[in-house]
Design a protein around this motif. Structure first.
Motif, mmCIF file in Angstrom:
data_model
loop_
_atom_site.group_PDB
_atom_site.id
_atom_site.type_symbol
_atom_site.label_atom_id
_atom_site.label_comp_id
_atom_site.label_asym_id
_atom_site.label_seq_id
_atom_site.Cartn_x
_atom_site.Cartn_y
_atom_site.Cartn_z
ATOM 1 N N SER A 95 -44.160 -8.846 -27.888
ATOM 2 C CA SER A 95 -43.354 -7.804 -27.889
ATOM 3 C C SER A 95 -42.071 -8.058 -28.312
ATOM 4 O O SER A 95 -41.421 -7.618 -28.683
ATOM 5 C CB SER A 95 -43.558 -7.353 -25.679
ATOM 6 O OG SER A 95 -41.945 -6.961 -25.499
ATOM 7 N N LEU A 96 -41.911 -9.815 -27.801
ATOM 8 C CA LEU A 96 -40.133 -10.417 -28.281
ATOM 9 C C LEU A 96 -40.512 -10.142 -29.605
ATOM 10 O O LEU A 96 -39.118 -9.404 -30.734
ATOM 11 C CB LEU A 96 -40.229 -11.750 -27.762
ATOM 12 C CG LEU A 96 -39.354 -12.438 -28.321
ATOM 13 C CD1 LEU A 96 -37.627 -11.706 -27.869
ATOM 14 C CD2 LEU A 96 -39.191 -13.996 -28.128
ATOM 15 N N ARG A 97 -41.013 -10.367 -30.614
ATOM 16 C CA ARG A 97 -41.007 -10.426 -32.209
ATOM 17 C C ARG A 97 -40.492 -8.692 -32.548
ATOM 18 O O ARG A 97 -39.903 -8.307 -33.475
ATOM 19 C CB ARG A 97 -42.123 -10.783 -32.607
ATOM 20 C CG ARG A 97 -42.301 -12.256 -32.719
ATOM 21 C CD ARG A 97 -43.478 -12.958 -33.409
ATOM 22 N NE ARG A 97 -43.612 -14.324 -33.481
ATOM 23 C CZ ARG A 97 -44.168 -15.283 -32.907
ATOM 24 N NH1 ARG A 97 -45.786 -14.503 -32.881
ATOM 25 N NH2 ARG A 97 -44.264 -16.172 -33.125
ATOM 26 N N LEU A 98 -41.339 -7.915 -31.997
ATOM 27 C CA LEU A 98 -41.121 -6.368 -31.952
ATOM 28 C C LEU A 98 -39.066 -6.372 -31.905
ATOM 29 O O LEU A 98 -38.878 -5.236 -32.891
ATOM 30 C CB LEU A 98 -42.161 -5.078 -31.389
ATOM 31 C CG LEU A 98 -43.070 -5.185 -31.870
ATOM 32 C CD1 LEU A 98 -44.024 -4.470 -30.600
ATOM 33 C CD2 LEU A 98 -43.411 -4.944 -33.207
ATOM 34 N N PHE A 99 -39.289 -6.913 -30.493
ATOM 35 C CA PHE A 99 -37.184 -6.090 -30.115
ATOM 36 C C PHE A 99 -36.582 -6.595 -31.325
ATOM 37 O O PHE A 99 -36.003 -6.411 -31.505
ATOM 38 C CB PHE A 99 -37.567 -7.504 -28.879
ATOM 39 C CG PHE A 99 -36.353 -7.098 -27.902
ATOM 40 C CD1 PHE A 99 -35.735 -5.745 -27.911
ATOM 41 C CD2 PHE A 99 -35.075 -8.143 -28.102
ATOM 42 C CE1 PHE A 99 -34.772 -5.179 -27.412
ATOM 43 C CE2 PHE A 99 -34.417 -8.028 -27.460
ATOM 44 C CZ PHE A 99 -33.681 -6.047 -27.015
ATOM 45 N N THR A 100 -36.715 -8.424 -31.771
ATOM 46 C CA THR A 100 -36.042 -9.581 -32.702
ATOM 47 C C THR A 100 -36.413 -8.163 -34.142
ATOM 48 O O THR A 100 -35.341 -8.543 -34.895
ATOM 49 C CB THR A 100 -35.885 -10.500 -32.699
ATOM 50 O OG1 THR A 100 -37.631 -10.238 -32.698
ATOM 51 C CG2 THR A 100 -35.543 -10.580 -30.942
ATOM 52 N N ASN A 101 -37.224 -8.505 -34.525
ATOM 53 C CA ASN A 101 -37.569 -7.747 -35.819
ATOM 54 C C ASN A 101 -37.435 -6.436 -36.008
ATOM 55 O O ASN A 101 -36.449 -6.411 -36.670
ATOM 56 C CB ASN A 101 -38.523 -8.523 -36.446
ATOM 57 C CG ASN A 101 -39.326 -9.814 -36.509
ATOM 58 O OD1 ASN A 101 -38.071 -10.470 -36.104
ATOM 59 N ND2 ASN A 101 -40.556 -10.118 -36.001
#
Length: 323
Positions: free
Chosen positions: A309-315
């Protein structure tokens, strides 16, 4: 660009110490990653004796995050003010403020769980009085000068980095909280979207001849999780969202007003309600909200899913918002 938040309360029901240790370390690593990718703040909070590990020691966690990061703020929202020794809290916040170069933000509320007061041996009926004493003491202590405290002269050192003092907001949803903030000239953090309470706070600023400002949640402030397949995520992890929603709802009386308030009793009801939302990156990028609150480890979410979830948000989301 909206204000971006990664929330960490470390809730995880029935988790053994070995897995919980891995969760704590993952949370700090996620904070470092969020720092590198432009997220504005990591937000954490304080609750005691919950049985599901809701974080009881937010400043210890904040210190770990601040030590692992360089730019991002850490917002403790909120501490239960009357449960803290004012002099010791002044020292702890000053040290964290110095270590971080001013990146710690503290919201002081009075809480809403009598059992936390009972556990700490603090009288529930004195919470307003104790909150006044705490806030007044913090502001005096951070001057570094001697002052009178409970009939004796004391001095708190070291002086903090941030002048005139570290960022301190008064949290709450009552007129008493708004008056307290205005009297001391401190910013006010309503616990929900309460324009009428903000207006009352401004009236009180004028009455006391002080200055301040309000940081208020939007009308809708959903807790977000990012997924390329929301249906699959709800089916696989919906019980994690529901656990946290039900726990929090069980603490709230009819008089408590919160930006995160759920009446759901099933995963299906929770999804329809919209307090917790699982979005694709495209949906998140097009929300148009003033703030985005990502909750990657919600309710004991497996760390690997939180990372996804975090990587989808940041990337996938943040670059489009910046553009």
């Amino acid at each position: 660009m909206p204000f971006t938040v990664v929330r960490m309360n470390l809730v995880a029901p029935h988790e053994p110490p070995e897995s919980r240790s891995a969760r704590y370390r993952a949370a700090v690593e996620m904070a470092a990653y969020a720092d590198e990718h432009g997220v504005d703040t990591v937000q954490t909070e304080e609750h005691h004796g919950t049985g599901n590990g809701w974080l009881p020691s937010p400043f210890t966690f904040a210190g770990a995050v601040l030590g692992a990061t360089h730019r991002i703020a850490v917002t403790v929202s909120a501490i239960i003010g009357p449960l803290h020794d004012p002099l010791r809290l002044a020292e702890d916040i000053a040290v964290l403020d110095l270590l971080s170069g001013g990146r710690l933000v503290t919201v002081a509320g009075i809480g809403y769980r009598p059992e936390e007061y009972e556990r700490a041996g603090v009288p529930w009926g004195r919470r307003g009085e104790l909150q006044d004493r705490l806030l007044e003491t913090l502001v005096k202590a951070w001057t570094g000068e001697p002052f009178t405290y409970e009939g004796r002269t004391v001095r708190v050192t070291p002086r903090p980095f941030t002048q005139p003092h570290p960022m301190l907001l008064v949290g709450g949803s009552s007129r008493a909280a708004a008056r307290r903030a205005a009297r001391l000239g401190l910013p006010f953090f309503p616990s929900a979207h309460l324009p009428e309470l903000e207006a009352y706070y401004r009236e009180q600023l004028a009455a006391h001849g002080t200055e301040g400002w309000t940081m208020m949640p939007g009308e809708r402030t959903p807790l977000l999780h990012l997924s390329e397949d929301p249906d699959r995520t709800w089916a696989k992890y919906g019980e994690h969202f529901l656990h946290e929603a039900r726990t929090y709802a069980s603490w709230q009386s009819k008089d408590i007003r919160s930006a995160v308030r759920s009446a759901a009793t099933t995963v299906e009801e929770l999804r329809a309600e919209g307090v917790y939302r699982v979005l694709t990156p495209d949906e998140c990028a097009s929300l148009g909200a003033d703030s985005l609150v990502l909750h990657p480890l919600c309710g004991g979410m497996p760390p690997q899913e939180g990372w996804r979830s975090l990587r989808l948000f940041t990337n996938d989301v943040l670059p489009r918002l910046k553009g």
